[in-house]
Design an enzyme around this catalytic site. Structure first.
Site, PDB file in Angstrom:
ATOM      1  N   GLN A 189       0.953  -1.318   0.010  1.00  0.00           N
ATOM      2  CA  GLN A 189      -0.180   0.045   0.019  1.00  0.00           C
ATOM      3  C   GLN A 189       0.565   1.121  -0.085  1.00  0.00           C
ATOM      4  O   GLN A 189       0.484   2.411  -0.516  1.00  0.00           O
ATOM      5  CB  GLN A 189      -0.772   0.045   1.360  1.00  0.00           C
ATOM      6  CG  GLN A 189      -1.954  -1.017   0.990  1.00  0.00           C
ATOM      7  CD  GLN A 189      -2.826  -1.086   2.421  1.00  0.00           C
ATOM      8  OE1 GLN A 189      -2.225  -1.597   3.492  1.00  0.00           O
ATOM      9  NE2 GLN A 189      -4.124  -0.599   2.274  1.00  0.00           N
TER      10      GLN A 189
ATOM     11  N   ARG B   1       4.719   0.965  12.496  1.00  0.00           N
ATOM     12  CA  ARG B   1       4.318  -0.410  12.222  1.00  0.00           C
ATOM     13  C   ARG B   1       4.430  -0.555  10.574  1.00  0.00           C
ATOM     14  O   ARG B   1       3.744   0.267   9.868  1.00  0.00           O
ATOM     15  CB  ARG B   1       2.871  -0.783  12.620  1.00  0.00           C
ATOM     16  CG  ARG B   1       2.788  -2.072  11.998  1.00  0.00           C
ATOM     17  CD  ARG B   1       1.344  -2.636  12.678  1.00  0.00           C
ATOM     18  NE  ARG B   1       0.849  -4.094  12.107  1.00  0.00           N
ATOM     19  CZ  ARG B   1      -0.055  -4.264  11.106  1.00  0.00           C
ATOM     20  NH1 ARG B   1      -1.046  -3.053  11.149  1.00  0.00           N
ATOM     21  NH2 ARG B   1      -0.426  -5.353  10.755  1.00  0.00           N
TER      22      ARG B   1
ATOM     23  N   HIS C 114       1.865  -8.946   5.129  1.00  0.00           N
ATOM     24  CA  HIS C 114       0.837  -8.181   5.172  1.00  0.00           C
ATOM     25  C   HIS C 114       0.088  -8.433   3.805  1.00  0.00           C
ATOM     26  O   HIS C 114       0.136  -7.739   2.912  1.00  0.00           O
ATOM     27  CB  HIS C 114       1.131  -6.640   5.068  1.00  0.00           C
ATOM     28  CG  HIS C 114      -0.136  -5.801   5.652  1.00  0.00           C
ATOM     29  ND1 HIS C 114      -0.093  -5.150   6.585  1.00  0.00           N
ATOM     30  CD2 HIS C 114      -1.186  -5.485   4.787  1.00  0.00           C
ATOM     31  CE1 HIS C 114      -1.509  -4.437   6.878  1.00  0.00           C
ATOM     32  NE2 HIS C 114      -2.100  -4.739   5.495  1.00  0.00           N
TER      33      HIS C 114
ATOM     34  N   ASN D 248      -0.373 -10.232   8.730  1.00  0.00           N
ATOM     35  CA  ASN D 248      -1.501  -9.497   9.062  1.00  0.00           C
ATOM     36  C   ASN D 248      -2.907  -9.794   8.651  1.00  0.00           C
ATOM     37  O   ASN D 248      -2.849 -10.327   7.724  1.00  0.00           O
ATOM     38  CB  ASN D 248      -1.452  -8.074   8.093  1.00  0.00           C
ATOM     39  CG  ASN D 248      -2.354  -6.987   8.241  1.00  0.00           C
ATOM     40  OD1 ASN D 248      -2.517  -6.493   9.318  1.00  0.00           O
ATOM     41  ND2 ASN D 248      -3.321  -6.969   7.228  1.00  0.00           N
ATOM     42  N   GLU D 249      -3.800  -9.889   9.672  1.00  0.00           N
ATOM     43  CA  GLU D 249      -5.144 -10.313   9.155  1.00  0.00           C
ATOM     44  C   GLU D 249      -5.308 -11.556   8.234  1.00  0.00           C
ATOM     45  O   GLU D 249      -5.772 -11.625   7.171  1.00  0.00           O
ATOM     46  CB  GLU D 249      -5.768  -9.148   8.480  1.00  0.00           C
ATOM     47  CG  GLU D 249      -5.949  -7.902   9.276  1.00  0.00           C
ATOM     48  CD  GLU D 249      -6.901  -6.903   8.764  1.00  0.00           C
ATOM     49  OE1 GLU D 249      -7.490  -7.058   7.376  1.00  0.00           O
ATOM     50  OE2 GLU D 249      -7.296  -5.870   9.204  1.00  0.00           O
TER      51      GLU D 249
ATOM     52  N   ASN E  14      -6.541  -5.454  14.598  1.00  0.00           N
ATOM     53  CA  ASN E  14      -7.005  -4.154  14.028  1.00  0.00           C
ATOM     54  C   ASN E  14      -8.575  -4.006  14.126  1.00  0.00           C
ATOM     55  O   ASN E  14      -9.014  -4.904  13.604  1.00  0.00           O
ATOM     56  CB  ASN E  14      -6.692  -4.730  12.461  1.00  0.00           C
ATOM     57  CG  ASN E  14      -5.255  -4.704  12.100  1.00  0.00           C
ATOM     58  OD1 ASN E  14      -4.468  -4.303  12.989  1.00  0.00           O
ATOM     59  ND2 ASN E  14      -4.836  -5.185  10.791  1.00  0.00           N
TER      60      ASN E  14
ATOM     61  N   TYR F   2     -11.842  -1.622  13.690  1.00  0.00           N
ATOM     62  CA  TYR F   2     -12.428  -0.656  12.941  1.00  0.00           C
ATOM     63  C   TYR F   2     -13.796  -0.483  13.288  1.00  0.00           C
ATOM     64  O   TYR F   2     -14.553   0.583  13.296  1.00  0.00           O
ATOM     65  CB  TYR F   2     -12.317  -0.544  11.532  1.00  0.00           C
ATOM     66  CG  TYR F   2     -10.682  -0.478  11.239  1.00  0.00           C
ATOM     67  CD1 TYR F   2     -10.138  -1.562  10.845  1.00  0.00           C
ATOM     68  CD2 TYR F   2     -10.485   0.724  10.644  1.00  0.00           C
ATOM     69  CE1 TYR F   2      -8.574  -1.722  10.660  1.00  0.00           C
ATOM     70  CE2 TYR F   2      -9.090   0.886  10.048  1.00  0.00           C
ATOM     71  CZ  TYR F   2      -8.145  -0.091   9.798  1.00  0.00           C
ATOM     72  OH  TYR F   2      -6.796  -0.225   9.593  1.00  0.00           O
TER      73      TYR F   2
ATOM     74  N   GLU G 150      -4.208  -1.419  14.392  1.00  0.00           N
ATOM     75  CA  GLU G 150      -4.718  -0.517  13.290  1.00  0.00           C
ATOM     76  C   GLU G 150      -6.285  -0.121  13.818  1.00  0.00           C
ATOM     77  O   GLU G 150      -6.808  -0.823  14.420  1.00  0.00           O
ATOM     78  CB  GLU G 150      -5.082  -1.016  11.873  1.00  0.00           C
ATOM     79  CG  GLU G 150      -3.922  -1.590  11.138  1.00  0.00           C
ATOM     80  CD  GLU G 150      -4.180  -2.234   9.866  1.00  0.00           C
ATOM     81  OE1 GLU G 150      -5.257  -2.053   9.346  1.00  0.00           O
ATOM     82  OE2 GLU G 150      -3.202  -2.901   9.480  1.00  0.00           O
TER      83      GLU G 150
ATOM     84  N   TRP H 208      -4.319   3.800  11.632  1.00  0.00           N
ATOM     85  CA  TRP H 208      -4.210   3.568  10.211  1.00  0.00           C
ATOM     86  C   TRP H 208      -4.512   4.974   9.652  1.00  0.00           C
ATOM     87  O   TRP H 208      -5.973   5.039   9.697  1.00  0.00           O
ATOM     88  CB  TRP H 208      -4.785   2.495   9.884  1.00  0.00           C
ATOM     89  CG  TRP H 208      -4.748   2.234   8.430  1.00  0.00           C
ATOM     90  CD1 TRP H 208      -5.629   2.444   7.320  1.00  0.00           C
ATOM     91  CD2 TRP H 208      -3.769   1.178   7.758  1.00  0.00           C
ATOM     92  NE1 TRP H 208      -4.883   2.162   6.286  1.00  0.00           N
ATOM     93  CE2 TRP H 208      -4.037   1.428   6.475  1.00  0.00           C
ATOM     94  CE3 TRP H 208      -2.645   0.490   8.228  1.00  0.00           C
ATOM     95  CZ2 TRP H 208      -2.964   0.678   5.461  1.00  0.00           C
ATOM     96  CZ3 TRP H 208      -1.969  -0.038   7.428  1.00  0.00           C
ATOM     97  CH2 TRP H 208      -2.261  -0.040   6.141  1.00  0.00           C
TER      98      TRP H 208
ATOM     99  N   GLU I 238      -5.749   1.803  -0.840  1.00  0.00           N
ATOM    100  CA  GLU I 238      -6.846   1.124  -0.252  1.00  0.00           C
ATOM    101  C   GLU I 238      -7.200  -0.424  -1.029  1.00  0.00           C
ATOM    102  O   GLU I 238      -8.619  -0.589  -1.115  1.00  0.00           O
ATOM    103  CB  GLU I 238      -7.881   1.750   0.235  1.00  0.00           C
ATOM    104  CG  GLU I 238      -8.801   1.401   1.356  1.00  0.00           C
ATOM    105  CD  GLU I 238      -8.531   0.591   2.239  1.00  0.00           C
ATOM    106  OE1 GLU I 238      -7.468   1.000   2.905  1.00  0.00           O
ATOM    107  OE2 GLU I 238      -9.089  -0.255   3.102  1.00  0.00           O
ATOM    108  N   TRP I 239      -6.620  -1.299  -1.393  1.00  0.00           N
ATOM    109  CA  TRP I 239      -6.840  -2.485  -1.961  1.00  0.00           C
ATOM    110  C   TRP I 239      -7.931  -2.274  -2.806  1.00  0.00           C
ATOM    111  O   TRP I 239      -7.810  -1.693  -3.837  1.00  0.00           O
ATOM    112  CB  TRP I 239      -7.471  -3.807  -0.832  1.00  0.00           C
ATOM    113  CG  TRP I 239      -6.092  -3.528   0.398  1.00  0.00           C
ATOM    114  CD1 TRP I 239      -6.302  -3.077   1.830  1.00  0.00           C
ATOM    115  CD2 TRP I 239      -4.808  -4.098   0.043  1.00  0.00           C
ATOM    116  NE1 TRP I 239      -5.378  -3.242   2.287  1.00  0.00           N
ATOM    117  CE2 TRP I 239      -4.340  -3.879   1.326  1.00  0.00           C
ATOM    118  CE3 TRP I 239      -4.225  -4.565  -0.827  1.00  0.00           C
ATOM    119  CZ2 TRP I 239      -2.863  -4.290   1.478  1.00  0.00           C
ATOM    120  CZ3 TRP I 239      -2.916  -5.059  -0.611  1.00  0.00           C
ATOM    121  CH2 TRP I 239      -2.117  -4.931   0.577  1.00  0.00           C
TER     122      TRP I 239
ATOM    123  N   PHE J  12      -7.111   7.220   4.219  1.00  0.00           N
ATOM    124  CA  PHE J  12      -7.153   6.729   5.619  1.00  0.00           C
ATOM    125  C   PHE J  12      -5.897   7.755   6.385  1.00  0.00           C
ATOM    126  O   PHE J  12      -5.745   7.327   7.471  1.00  0.00           O
ATOM    127  CB  PHE J  12      -6.882   5.368   5.843  1.00  0.00           C
ATOM    128  CG  PHE J  12      -8.039   4.545   5.982  1.00  0.00           C
ATOM    129  CD1 PHE J  12      -8.737   4.255   7.069  1.00  0.00           C
ATOM    130  CD2 PHE J  12      -8.625   3.783   5.019  1.00  0.00           C
ATOM    131  CE1 PHE J  12      -9.856   3.284   7.307  1.00  0.00           C
ATOM    132  CE2 PHE J  12      -9.590   2.999   4.816  1.00  0.00           C
ATOM    133  CZ  PHE J  12     -10.305   2.754   6.213  1.00  0.00           C
TER     134      PHE J  12
END
Ligand code: GBH
Length: 493
Positions: free
Chosen positions: A26, A83, A128, A173-174, A315, A317, A390, A439, A446-447, A455
């Site tokens: 990213q 991070r 990630h 990550n996730e 993470n 949100y 995040e 974040w 953003e993917w 963000f």
């Protein structure tokens, strides 16, 4: 911003880490520079129709070339940690099938040294989402058990070259989101799915997510074991994993909906955290999936229990409502099927909405969810140290916006301050949280949403790549200054 007026009693413990988060794909760009190999996200974004605005991470925010300027921005905010993630294909362009790319090692050395020079602790994610495309092509990435060996080989190189200075390591990550999107809904690489889950047919949404997850969980355990036996004593760091952590709130007070919320959590997060810490999948997963859930051998279970982790990264949100679909029939939707635990989950169910909507269909503002998820993890995993790795708000920039509107992100400040307030409450009630990362430092790729969702605590002008400080960066600076001044060895608490 009138929160915690009384700054002599900041709820954040001494040595608390305050930082910002990012990831290689990213942020870095430089997708072909200095010997980097192609990864799964390079291959995916270069296929038409995969990313909403048709963009990709070829350049991203050019952090690869502008990291010094970005570290300066961090220093101005006053964070004591950063991070970021390592690009596997920058370090090993073809995984274990090729050589180490010296220029990639050099880049991360420069970044780590620049951080340390300014007193900023590197908090490093090994993977990630991005893996060398070579591994997809050779043995279908996470579907092939061979990836365990490849991941271990890669992590060994990371510990060997950077572990003298990096004291916080995250294996993944996730993984929950990566697996769900890559093998169930097919929205992310390797874009495999079948049945009612998406519009592809070359996967198996009923089984592949669980196979890929098993390989990933065993990869995590192998790397933690490697770190513990070969590096930890000498290097003195800590190693953990980062999960996407949604708070699932039962839609009603009924026993059924409460159990549904539990199942939603088990099929989303405990799916990974239970085997890693306890050696086995959650009981609900065994009951519902039966033989479709790969079982761990006795040897695997031992490996899992012996490795464990030093901290859990969350993470966080948003929160979703959860509604039972096991005993009473449900409209179809995310969670309603067998492979998702018969627990319909969404920010909106039957006209009930969990919080304020935002520019993102998946993100609703519900600050209380922070205290609830942290407390849930504290209770389930024996108050293992936690980091909020995040937390942040995505916004859309209207065309022809004036600079005042671009930088005056009051919404983001309200989001961050209310979530930090809720986190502080969890800490005051005894949760062992050691750090918080917003974040993100900058707007970035953003993917699936490309560059259309922002963000950043800093705005990025994608024509010039200029960074401009937003109000939220200034607010975070003041927040940190107020809350990070607690001495560690005072006996008064
Ligand atoms: C994080 O998760 C990522 O780590 C980061 O790279 C990203 O930029 C940031 O958040 C902001 O989005 O439909 O079951 O997947 C990003 C992915 C996508 C996770 C939506 C939660 C909703 C639940 N998020 N997803 S699910």
């Amino acid at each position: 911003m009138l929160l915690f007026k009384n700054n002599t009693s900041s709820p954040f413990p001494c040595n608390f880490l305050f930082g910002t988060s990012s990831s290689s794909y990213q942020f870095e760009g430089a997708y072909l520079s200095d010997g980097k190999g192609l990864n799964n996200w390079d291959a995916f974004t270069h296929k038409p129709g995969t990313i909403m605005d048709g963009s990709n991470g070829d350049i991203a925010v050019d952090h690869y070339h502008r990291y010094q300027e970005d570290v300066d921005l961090m220093q101005i905010i006053g964070v004591n940690t950063y991070r970021f993630s390592l690009s596997w294909a920058r370090i090993l362009p073809k995984g274990k099938f090729g050589k180490v790319n010296k220029a990639g090692i050099d880049y991360y050395n420069r970044l780590i040294d620049a951080l340390l020079q300014r007193g900023i602790e590197p908090f490093v994610t090994i993977t990630h989402y991005d893996i060398p495309q070579e591994l997809e092509d050779r043995y279908k990435g996470w579907l092939g058990p061979r990836i365990q060996e490849d991941f271990k080989y890669y992590a060994d190189i990371c510990f060997k070259y950077f572990g003298d200075r990096v004291k916080y390591w995250v294996t993944f990550n996730e993984p929950n989101v990566a697996i769900i999107r890559g093998y169930r809904s097919g929205l992310w690489p390797p874009a495999r799915c079948s049945g009612s889950f998406g519009n592809c047919s070359h996967g198996d949404s009923e089984r592949e997510p669980f196979i890929a997850a098993s390989n990933l969980i065993l990869s995590h355990a192998a790397v933690v074991h490697l770190y513990r036996t070969k590096y930890q004593k000498k290097q003195g760091g800590r190693i953990g994993i980062v999960m996407n952590a949604i708070w699932f709130e039962p839609l009603s007070n009924s026993k059924e909906d409460k159990l549904a919320a539990e199942r939603a959590q088990s099929f989303f997060m405990n799916w990974f955290l239970d085997p890693i810490t306890l050696g086995n999948y959650p009981a609900e997963m065994h009951e519902i999936l039966g033989p479709d859930l790969p079982s761990f051998s006795r040897n695997d279970k031992q490996k899992l229990q012996r490795s464990g982790l030093d901290f859990i990264g969350l993470n966080h949100y948003t929160s979703y409502y959860a509604k039972d679909c096991m005993l009473s029939a449900c409209e179809s939707g995310k969670g309603s099927s067998r492979t998702e635990g018969f627990a319909l989950n969404s920010p909106q169910i039957n006209g009930f909405t969990i919080g304020l909507p935002t520019a993102l269909d998946w993100l609703y503002v519900n600050p209380e969810g922070m205290e609830k998820i942290v407390t849930y993890i504290k209770n389930r995993y024996n108050n293992t140290p936690m980091f909020i790795t995040e937390n942040g708000l995505g916004t859309i920039e209207k065309p022809n916006s004036k600079i005042e509107d671009i930088i005056n992100d009051v919404e983001r400040v309200e989001y961050l301050s209310s979530y930090l307030d809720s986190l502080a409450t969890a800490i005051m009630k005894g949760a062992n949280v050691r750090g918080y990362f917003a974040w993100s430092l900058l707007d970035n790729f953003e993917w699936t949403y490309g560059y259309s969702i922002r963000f950043g605590l800093h705005h990025v002008d994608y024509a010039t790549l200029n960074r401009t400080r937003r109000f939220s960066a200034l607010w975070y600076k003041h927040f940190i200054a107020q809350h990070s001044n607690k001495p560690c060895h005072s006996s008064s608490s």
